[in-house]
Design a protein around this motif. Sequence first.
Motif, PDB file in Angstrom:
ATOM      1  N   GLU A 123      17.296  53.020  29.975  1.00  0.00           N
ATOM      2  CA  GLU A 123      16.062  53.474  29.331  1.00  0.00           C
ATOM      3  C   GLU A 123      15.790  54.939  29.639  1.00  0.00           C
ATOM      4  O   GLU A 123      15.380  55.702  28.760  1.00  0.00           O
ATOM      5  CB  GLU A 123      14.890  52.623  29.797  1.00  0.00           C
ATOM      6  CG  GLU A 123      14.970  51.177  29.366  1.00  0.00           C
ATOM      7  CD  GLU A 123      13.857  50.339  29.947  1.00  0.00           C
ATOM      8  OE1 GLU A 123      12.730  50.862  30.114  1.00  0.00           O
ATOM      9  OE2 GLU A 123      14.099  49.166  30.227  1.00  0.00           O
ATOM     10  N   ALA A 124      16.004  55.329  30.884  1.00  0.00           N
ATOM     11  CA  ALA A 124      15.710  56.701  31.297  1.00  0.00           C
ATOM     12  C   ALA A 124      16.587  57.712  30.567  1.00  0.00           C
ATOM     13  O   ALA A 124      16.117  58.797  30.200  1.00  0.00           O
ATOM     14  CB  ALA A 124      15.888  56.838  32.809  1.00  0.00           C
ATOM     15  N   VAL A 135      17.735  57.542  27.573  1.00  0.00           N
ATOM     16  CA  VAL A 135      17.218  57.719  26.215  1.00  0.00           C
ATOM     17  C   VAL A 135      15.911  58.514  26.244  1.00  0.00           C
ATOM     18  O   VAL A 135      15.697  59.421  25.441  1.00  0.00           O
ATOM     19  CB  VAL A 135      17.010  56.341  25.540  1.00  0.00           C
ATOM     20  CG1 VAL A 135      16.301  56.489  24.203  1.00  0.00           C
ATOM     21  CG2 VAL A 135      18.348  55.642  25.361  1.00  0.00           C
ATOM     22  N   LYS A 136      15.042  58.173  27.167  1.00  0.00           N
ATOM     23  CA  LYS A 136      13.722  58.811  27.249  1.00  0.00           C
ATOM     24  C   LYS A 136      13.820  60.272  27.670  1.00  0.00           C
ATOM     25  O   LYS A 136      13.010  61.102  27.257  1.00  0.00           O
ATOM     26  CB  LYS A 136      12.837  58.041  28.229  1.00  0.00           C
ATOM     27  CG  LYS A 136      11.403  58.486  28.237  1.00  0.00           C
ATOM     28  CD  LYS A 136      10.545  57.557  29.065  1.00  0.00           C
ATOM     29  CE  LYS A 136       9.096  57.997  29.000  1.00  0.00           C
ATOM     30  NZ  LYS A 136       8.227  57.086  29.748  1.00  0.00           N
ATOM     31  N   TYR A 137      14.799  60.610  28.500  1.00  0.00           N
ATOM     32  CA  TYR A 137      14.964  61.974  29.027  1.00  0.00           C
ATOM     33  C   TYR A 137      16.367  62.482  28.699  1.00  0.00           C
ATOM     34  O   TYR A 137      17.224  62.581  29.587  1.00  0.00           O
ATOM     35  CB  TYR A 137      14.721  61.985  30.536  1.00  0.00           C
ATOM     36  CG  TYR A 137      13.369  61.445  30.922  1.00  0.00           C
ATOM     37  CD1 TYR A 137      12.226  62.218  30.771  1.00  0.00           C
ATOM     38  CD2 TYR A 137      13.231  60.149  31.418  1.00  0.00           C
ATOM     39  CE1 TYR A 137      10.979  61.722  31.118  1.00  0.00           C
ATOM     40  CE2 TYR A 137      11.989  59.646  31.762  1.00  0.00           C
ATOM     41  CZ  TYR A 137      10.865  60.437  31.608  1.00  0.00           C
ATOM     42  OH  TYR A 137       9.624  59.944  31.938  1.00  0.00           O
ATOM     43  N   SER A 167      17.697  50.249  34.703  1.00  0.00           N
ATOM     44  CA  SER A 167      16.608  51.164  34.323  1.00  0.00           C
ATOM     45  C   SER A 167      17.129  52.502  33.825  1.00  0.00           C
ATOM     46  O   SER A 167      16.469  53.176  33.026  1.00  0.00           O
ATOM     47  CB  SER A 167      15.669  51.385  35.501  1.00  0.00           C
ATOM     48  OG  SER A 167      15.057  50.164  35.864  1.00  0.00           O
TER      49      SER A 167
END
Length: 76
Positions: free
Chosen positions: A17-18, A20-22, A14
């Motif tokens: 993804e995190a 990239v998102k943050y 996970s």
Amino acid sequence: GMGGDHAPLSVVDSLSEAIVKYPETDFIVFGDSQKLVPLVEAKKFPAGRVSVSHAPSAISGDAKPSVALRTGRDSS
């Protein structure tokens, strides 16, 4: 402990993804460092973005929050 039935792999997965998102956030993963460090290193996250903080024990999912707070020092 450490995030459910598929942990710690699901937690480390996970993070991909995190990150990239943050993009301005660094992450600390708490748990058994002997299990976590190899998984984090295998992902080759950008330097300094993910660190591991060793927690020698885990709090069960059915533990009462008040008990976990009182007795869960050094736990994930």
